[in-house]
Motif scaffolding. Structure first.
Motif, PDB file in Angstrom:
ATOM      1  N   PRO A 215      38.020  39.133 -27.499  1.00 33.43           N
ATOM      2  CA  PRO A 215      38.399  38.567 -28.794  1.00 33.43           C
ATOM      3  C   PRO A 215      39.361  37.394 -28.680  1.00 33.43           C
ATOM      4  CG  PRO A 215      39.551  40.632 -28.410  1.00 33.43           C
ATOM      5  CD  PRO A 215      38.584  40.477 -27.285  1.00 33.43           C
ATOM      6  N   ILE A 217      42.246  35.892 -31.139  1.00 35.09           N
ATOM      7  CA  ILE A 217      42.962  36.384 -32.318  1.00 35.09           C
ATOM      8  C   ILE A 217      43.999  35.349 -32.755  1.00 35.09           C
ATOM      9  CG2 ILE A 217      44.312  38.294 -33.255  1.00 35.09           C
ATOM     10  CD1 ILE A 217      43.267  39.943 -30.775  1.00 35.09           C
ATOM     11  N   PRO A 251      34.483  38.567 -30.557  1.00 27.76           N
ATOM     12  CA  PRO A 251      34.734  38.264 -31.961  1.00 27.76           C
ATOM     13  C   PRO A 251      35.988  37.405 -32.126  1.00 27.76           C
ATOM     14  CG  PRO A 251      35.289  40.551 -31.459  1.00 27.76           C
ATOM     15  CD  PRO A 251      34.600  40.002 -30.257  1.00 27.76           C
ATOM     16  N   LEU A 253      39.174  36.537 -34.596  1.00 29.92           N
ATOM     17  CA  LEU A 253      39.938  37.166 -35.669  1.00 29.92           C
ATOM     18  C   LEU A 253      41.067  36.249 -36.129  1.00 29.92           C
ATOM     19  CD1 LEU A 253      39.130  39.487 -33.383  1.00 29.92           C
ATOM     20  CD2 LEU A 253      40.313  40.982 -34.970  1.00 29.92           C
ATOM     21  N   ARG A 264      38.933  42.419 -42.763  1.00 30.50           N
ATOM     22  CA  ARG A 264      38.004  43.435 -42.280  1.00 30.50           C
ATOM     23  C   ARG A 264      38.675  44.540 -41.474  1.00 30.50           C
ATOM     24  NH1 ARG A 264      35.709  41.638 -45.655  1.00 30.50           N
ATOM     25  NH2 ARG A 264      33.624  40.789 -45.854  1.00 30.50           N
ATOM     26  N   MET A 265      39.892  44.343 -41.032  1.00 30.93           N
ATOM     27  CA  MET A 265      40.567  45.435 -40.337  1.00 30.93           C
ATOM     28  C   MET A 265      42.075  45.267 -40.436  1.00 30.93           C
ATOM     29  SD  MET A 265      40.172  44.660 -36.227  1.00 30.93           S
ATOM     30  CE  MET A 265      41.274  45.969 -35.711  1.00 30.93           C
ATOM     31  N   SER A 266      42.745  46.391 -40.352  1.00 27.17           N
ATOM     32  CA  SER A 266      44.202  46.382 -40.382  1.00 27.17           C
ATOM     33  C   SER A 266      44.715  47.320 -39.300  1.00 27.17           C
ATOM     34  CB  SER A 266      44.729  46.838 -41.748  1.00 27.17           C
ATOM     35  OG  SER A 266      44.358  45.913 -42.748  1.00 27.17           O
ATOM     36  N   ILE A 321      37.406  38.951 -39.394  1.00 25.48           N
ATOM     37  CA  ILE A 321      36.657  38.942 -38.131  1.00 25.48           C
ATOM     38  C   ILE A 321      35.422  38.066 -38.314  1.00 25.48           C
ATOM     39  CG2 ILE A 321      35.445  40.341 -36.406  1.00 25.48           C
ATOM     40  CD1 ILE A 321      37.092  42.732 -37.379  1.00 25.48           C
ATOM     41  N   ASN A 324      30.801  38.219 -34.854  1.00 24.54           N
ATOM     42  CA  ASN A 324      30.600  39.500 -34.184  1.00 24.54           C
ATOM     43  C   ASN A 324      29.219  40.016 -34.578  1.00 24.54           C
ATOM     44  OD1 ASN A 324      31.025  41.835 -32.729  1.00 24.54           O
ATOM     45  ND2 ASN A 324      31.890  42.900 -34.491  1.00 24.54           N
TER      46      ASN A 324
END
Lengths: 324, 397
Positions: A215, A217, A251, A253, A264-266, A321, A324
């Motif tokens: 990833p 980020i 991916p 981020l 999409r995510m935490s 994200i 992916n």
């Protein structure tokens, strides 16, 4: 069979099957080492992604810092004097900054960044923090037609020096720090894309391991959503690059507001990680790495969002994200 | 082939497979399931007939949901509803296992045709019909535990969190906690159980499919079974009280809202606790994906229920719905038959052009080969279903 027994049996079977599947899948997965790239606009933004950084032993962490942070007003003597609280444990920047855009300012910010990581690595051994005193300098890297420039107080520089890359490799092979010089306050999407493409293309030449890049980020940016507002152009440029340009790795981020529709995510920074970065003694003395090494870049104690996302530095971190 | 499939039931006489729709004291046949299946099949045949699929419409390459990703999960949800109707009274284990075995064998044959290969080591062992077979078996066995909508709602919750646990706990081993084509539990599990060819990191188009996906699809089927049992329960009470299908509006909407809330719970509990991503996606058939589709499918069923499941039926609704009901009564035949047919037609003629394209070009009306071809296929399957329906012939294993 009685109903409660049927239900107990059902739940037990589901738990056993799912538990077995999870254990089997995990056991059969080879421990492949990947490179995580933390895309940091300035050398004090890394904690904004820390929940995805800490405690990951299989991942080689590359902190790709896009600028030297040379535009900060705290490199001016008067502001520095007002902000620095050495008696509270804040580390005096070294070398002494000689004003915004000065070489000393850049060096001091790089040193603060390396110092932060070194201290964080004391409590989290997966963090790279064992660095040589001097960087390996690579480049100038080919620009591929992308103009790579930095603007210092209205003066634009596009010489070979801005395409040089400073690399610090962790002596214990846990990660690396790669400094690009895209210009604090004027890093553009194309420049960041060039930097990340260069990292992918030349990483092994710069001493990074020959492992797949996972990833990428990006640090926090947010505008118009009810979290901490941070539309800093360098941060926005990092987001734009990671959102729009597919670097063909894992991916991509970007740290964002939980209420961002793209979120999409935490994840939450561990209490130990939070403490390691921001702990204060009872009398307010900076103990945490962030307060100690970056204290000179802020007038007061660095504000930390207690639970939500009301400050730039927050334990509860959210991400979008892409690719992916 | 058999008599009318018992996946559509008449409340007062669920055990009577030869029941024909007619007003009765206890009500009429629940036609809304067939109606909803009919719409799903119209969508399925239409989508399958597309000669050049735009990427935004085709299956998502990994993360995300594209329009084509919705069809099969809707089919599975409606199948769960149908199985609830069929098993509302009793579960006959031996016929159930026979049906499962036949479906599995048909699935292998189906894959051989679709893959155009007789090499058994390349077959998709857990292809769509086999997945359906597994769901029939599992939903049947779970009916030994409960036959109430509340019980099935509880099963849906358990399965949703079970699947979420599997994905999220595994995701903690993935870089940045993101489930990718290279890092997901389906890879090691399905390669172990069914062979390495089952997992091509999403490149094969259909993959990953296997135990992880089956568990996700079971969430869809159990949500469908919840809706089915709820419809039966509400209908029973409505008939007893002399009320119409509008009685189902509040409870059905409440359950659909419950699915949405459960989807939100699966997205915001374990993933955040573990610091990982739980995507809404078809490839891993995640619980929020299954539940959101189940909620939408429930609304479609409710609409059909309100429009059709009344005595006397509204003529203005009933007559034009007949082709949909006919399609729905033969949903297995049309769904898988249309896939097989298109698989055959996509193979190239001797000149290298796919047979389907040749046909489309030959029959094009108003210079619209795609539209004409789609309408032709829709007409073919609809006419076939209507003829079979009139003769009381329903294909089921």
């Amino acid at each position: 069979m009685r109903p409660w027994l049927r239900w107990t049996l059902l739940v037990a079977i589901v738990a056993a099957v799912v538990g077995g599947m999870t254990l089997t899948a995990t056991a059969l997965t080879p421990a492949t080492r990947t490179i995580d790239v933390l895309v940091v606009p300035h050398p004090d933004d890394e904690f904004q992604t820390w929940s995805l950084v800490e405690g990951r032993s299989h991942e080689y962490k590359v902190f790709a810092v896009m600028t030297h942070g040379e535009e900060t007003g705290y490199c001016d003597e008067d502001l520095l004097d007002a902000a620095l609280q050495a008696e509270q444990g804040e580390i005096v920047p070294s070398p002494a900054p000689a004003g915004r855009w000065s070489a000393e300012c850049e060096a001091a910010r790089q040193a603060a960044f390396l110092g932060f990581l070194s201290q964080m690595s004391e409590s989290d051994p997966t963090i790279p923090g064992d660095f040589a005193p001097a960087a390996q300098v690579h480049g100038p890297v080919e620009s591929d037609g992308t103009p790579i420039c930095r603007v210092d107080d209205g003066t634009t520089r596009c010489d070979d020096a801005v395409r040089q890359v400073d690399v610090w490799l962790d002596a214990r092979d846990r990660g690396a720090v790669v400094f690009f010089d895209l210009g604090d306050g004027d890093a553009a999407l194309d420049e960041i894309a060039w930097a990340l493409r260069s990292l992918v293309a030349h990483g092994t030449e710069w001493g990074l391991p020959d492992a797949p890049i996972g990833p990428m980020i990006g640090a926090f940016a947010n505008d118009g959503r009810p979290c901490h507002s941070y539309p800093h152009p360098d941060h926005v440029a990092v987001h734009m690059a990671l959102w729009h340009v597919d670097f063909g790795v894992g991916p991509q981020l970007g740290a964002t507001c939980f209420l961002d529709s793209r979120q999409r995510m935490s994840a939450v920074v561990s209490p130990a990680g939070l403490d390691a970065a921001f702990a204060l003694a009872g009398d307010g003395t900076r103990i945490g790495a962030h307060g100690r090494h970056y204290g000179w870049l802020h007038n007061e104690v660095y504000p930390l969002a207690p639970s939500g996302q009301s400050e730039l530095f927050m334990p509860f971190q959210s991400f979008w994200i892409r690719f992916n | 082939m058999s008599a009318p499939e018992p996946t559509s039931v008449e409340v007062s006489s669920a055990a009577d497979p030869d029941f024909t729709p007619q007003p009765k004291r206890a009500g009429v046949r629940i036609a809304s399931l067939d109606w909803a299946r009919g719409w799903m099949l119209v969508a399925s045949v239409t989508v399958n007939s597309i000669l050049v699929m735009p990427s935004w419409f085709d299956h998502a390459t990994w993360n995300g949901v594209n329009p084509v990703d919705l069809i099969f999960p809707v089919f599975v949800t409606l199948s769960g509803c149908g199985l609830a109707f069929a098993m509302a009274r009793t579960v006959k284990v031996v016929p159930l296992l026979r049906r499962v075995a036949v479906l599995f064998a048909l699935g292998l044959a189906y894959n051989a045709i679709v893959e155009w290969s007789l090499d058994v080591f390349t077959w998709r062992i857990t292809g769509v019909l086999q997945l359906y077979a597994a769901l029939v078996a599992l939903v049947g066995l779970l009916h030994l535990v409960t036959k109430t909508w509340q019980g099935w709602a509880a099963i849906t919750v358990v399965l949703a969190f079970a699947h979420t646990s599997l994905l999220t706990v595994y995701a903690t081993t993935c870089p940045a906690g993101v489930l990718t084509r290279a890092c997901n539990p389906s890879g090691p599990l399905d390669a172990l159980l069914f062979g390495a060819h089952m997992q091509a990191q999403g490149i094969a188009g259909h993959d990953p499919e296997g135990v992880v996906t089956i568990l996700g699809a079971l969430v869809s089927a159990s949500a469908g079974a919840t809706l089915g049992h709820l419809m039966l329960a509400v209908r029973r009470r409505a008939v007893a009280a002399g009320r119409g299908p509008a009685t189902a509006i509040a409870p059905m909407l409440a359950v659909c809202t419950g699915f949405v809330i459960l989807a939100g719970a699966t997205l915001t509990t374990l993933p955040i606790l573990l610091g990982v991503q739980l995507p809404v996606m078809k490839r891993l058939w995640t619980a929020p994906f299954a539940l959101l589709i189940a909620a939408g499918t429930g609304v479609l069923l409710l609409l059909g229920h309100v429009l059709l499941d009344r005595a006397p039926a509204w003529r203005v609704i009933e007559a034009p719905s007949y082709p949909l009901l006919a399609l729905g009564r033969n949903s297995l035949l049309v769904y898988f038959g249309s896939h097989i047919l298109m698989s055959l037609l996509r193979h190239p003629a001797p000149d290298g052009v796919p047979i389907a394209q040749r046909i489309a070009d030959a029959i094009a009306l108003f210079g619209r080969p795609q539209l004409t071809f789609t309408l032709l296929l829709l007409a073919f399957w609809t006419v076939l279903a209507v003829v079979l329906h009139r003769r009381g012939i329903y294909v089921r294993p």
